[in-house]
Enzyme design. Sequence first.
Site, PDB file in Angstrom:
ATOM      1  N   GLU A  89       0.810  -1.206   0.000  1.00 49.63           N
ATOM      2  CA  GLU A  89       0.000   0.000   0.000  1.00 49.63           C
ATOM      3  C   GLU A  89       0.847   1.262   0.000  1.00 49.63           C
ATOM      4  OE1 GLU A  89      -1.686  -1.808   3.538  1.00 49.63           O
ATOM      5  OE2 GLU A  89      -1.454   0.114   4.545  1.00 49.63           O
ATOM      6  N   CYS A 102       3.630   8.321   0.755  1.00 46.91           N
ATOM      7  CA  CYS A 102       4.362   7.368   1.592  1.00 46.91           C
ATOM      8  C   CYS A 102       4.304   6.021   0.884  1.00 46.91           C
ATOM      9  CB  CYS A 102       3.688   7.310   2.954  1.00 46.91           C
ATOM     10  SG  CYS A 102       4.340   6.050   4.027  1.00 46.91           S
ATOM     11  N   CYS A 109       7.325  -7.218   6.496  1.00 44.06           N
ATOM     12  CA  CYS A 109       8.537  -6.658   7.101  1.00 44.06           C
ATOM     13  C   CYS A 109       9.048  -7.619   8.159  1.00 44.06           C
ATOM     14  CB  CYS A 109       8.210  -5.303   7.736  1.00 44.06           C
ATOM     15  SG  CYS A 109       9.639  -4.446   8.429  1.00 44.06           S
ATOM     16  N   CYS A 113       8.622  -4.886  14.927  1.00 42.04           N
ATOM     17  CA  CYS A 113       8.395  -3.863  15.945  1.00 42.04           C
ATOM     18  C   CYS A 113       7.034  -4.130  16.604  1.00 42.04           C
ATOM     19  CB  CYS A 113       8.423  -2.466  15.330  1.00 42.04           C
ATOM     20  SG  CYS A 113      10.015  -2.083  14.564  1.00 42.04           S
ATOM     21  N   CYS A 116       3.829  -2.173  15.447  1.00 46.13           N
ATOM     22  CA  CYS A 116       3.626  -1.928  14.017  1.00 46.13           C
ATOM     23  C   CYS A 116       2.821  -3.031  13.342  1.00 46.13           C
ATOM     24  CB  CYS A 116       4.975  -1.771  13.318  1.00 46.13           C
ATOM     25  SG  CYS A 116       4.811  -1.414  11.559  1.00 46.13           S
ATOM     26  N   GLY A 156       7.570  -2.221   5.150  1.00 41.24           N
ATOM     27  CA  GLY A 156       8.918  -2.675   4.825  1.00 41.24           C
ATOM     28  C   GLY A 156      10.012  -1.850   5.466  1.00 41.24           C
ATOM     29  N   LEU A 212      13.299   5.928  16.231  1.00 47.26           N
ATOM     30  CA  LEU A 212      13.971   5.752  17.526  1.00 47.26           C
ATOM     31  C   LEU A 212      13.001   5.152  18.545  1.00 47.26           C
ATOM     32  CD1 LEU A 212      16.758   6.291  18.726  1.00 47.26           C
ATOM     33  CD2 LEU A 212      15.895   8.507  19.531  1.00 47.26           C
ATOM     34  N   CYS A 330       0.682   2.117   8.880  1.00 42.39           N
ATOM     35  CA  CYS A 330       1.394   1.273   7.925  1.00 42.39           C
ATOM     36  C   CYS A 330       0.898  -0.153   7.991  1.00 42.39           C
ATOM     37  CB  CYS A 330       2.879   1.220   8.245  1.00 42.39           C
ATOM     38  SG  CYS A 330       3.568   2.778   8.626  1.00 42.39           S
TER      39      CYS A 330
END
Length: 341
Positions: A89, A102, A109, A113, A116, A156, A212, A330
Amino acid sequence: MKNIYDYTLSELENLFVYLGYKKFNASQVYDWIYKKRIKSFNEMTNVKKELIDYLNENFILGSIEVVERQEDIDVAKFLFRLEDDQKVEAVYMHHDYGHSLCISTQVGCNMSCAFCESGRLKKRRDLKTSEMVEQILAVEKELNLRITHIVLMGIGEPFDNYDNVMKFIDIVNCGKGIELGARHITVSTSGIVPKIKEFAKSDKQVNLAISLHASNDELRRKLMPIDKAYPLDTLMDAIKEYIGKTNRRVTFEYIMLDHVNDTKENALELVNLLKGMNCYVNLIPYNETSHIDFKKSSQERIMNFYDILKKNNINVTIRREFGSKVSAACGQLRANHEEAK
Ligand code: SAH
């Protein structure tokens, strides 16, 4: 068949010269595909029939297609189907400074995380350069406008698909192609140290953003497994090396997660970590998703965090929120799509 959007201008020049055509034929083809946006090679009226035949026999003009589009004020989200039926996307955002897109760099991915959505579905494969380029072309066509800013912050990890991403930057930046200024392109990484070092040497004038999200290793490790491989001191050293080599300002992205990383102590730790660096911090109100338990920090907690950074002379901004109605975090659109199957 090869995809024409995988070729940098110089690669196309080399190919054409090798085949006995002229170097400038590559500029002509670039002009047709990127400036005039043709749908068939047959439209290239100033190119020899023989070369058009060669292209028709050996090249396709793109491979991705838009399968879903969701819109809200100033934001539009697109789901694409790739040639092997995988989905990725891209998110368009209308800012006062321009039209930003974006884009995704991988199918899924591997960074895992905790907060995410993209990482809930493991990486299936890297995107090809053409599949990144085509996200721009497809959205420009759908919305009938020209994108002015690109951020590599979709699904990703760009530095886990380094070579294709570098080629993508060259193509997008090329004056005879899409012609986006390097300073209008931002690559975001979760912190793959060797690639940050390689990137520093690559002399690309694009912006670098670092995810971060935590002010110390103990916390960062819980949120981002990559911190185990590259803890904060190694990461900070690589970033300082990047700033030293490029003289460019780095952006630190910091998602605001309620009562997880948004305390006064976190803010002060962050100040210590970043003091004196040529950088700025972008505080990102967390985009909540139904599958993950983290909550967005309250406006008050975000403002308090912001004030501490500001008072301590850290450049800081709060990211404007877009599209909570369009599952804009995302990977959300793709995840919903996969689960509906
Ligand atoms: N892998 C790269 C780029 C893709 S993620 C990176 O980690 O930087 C782009 C940014 O969105 C990262 O900072 C990521 O941490 C953040 N992000 C992921 N999920 C989010 C969510 N639900 N709300 C807000 N930001 C999110």
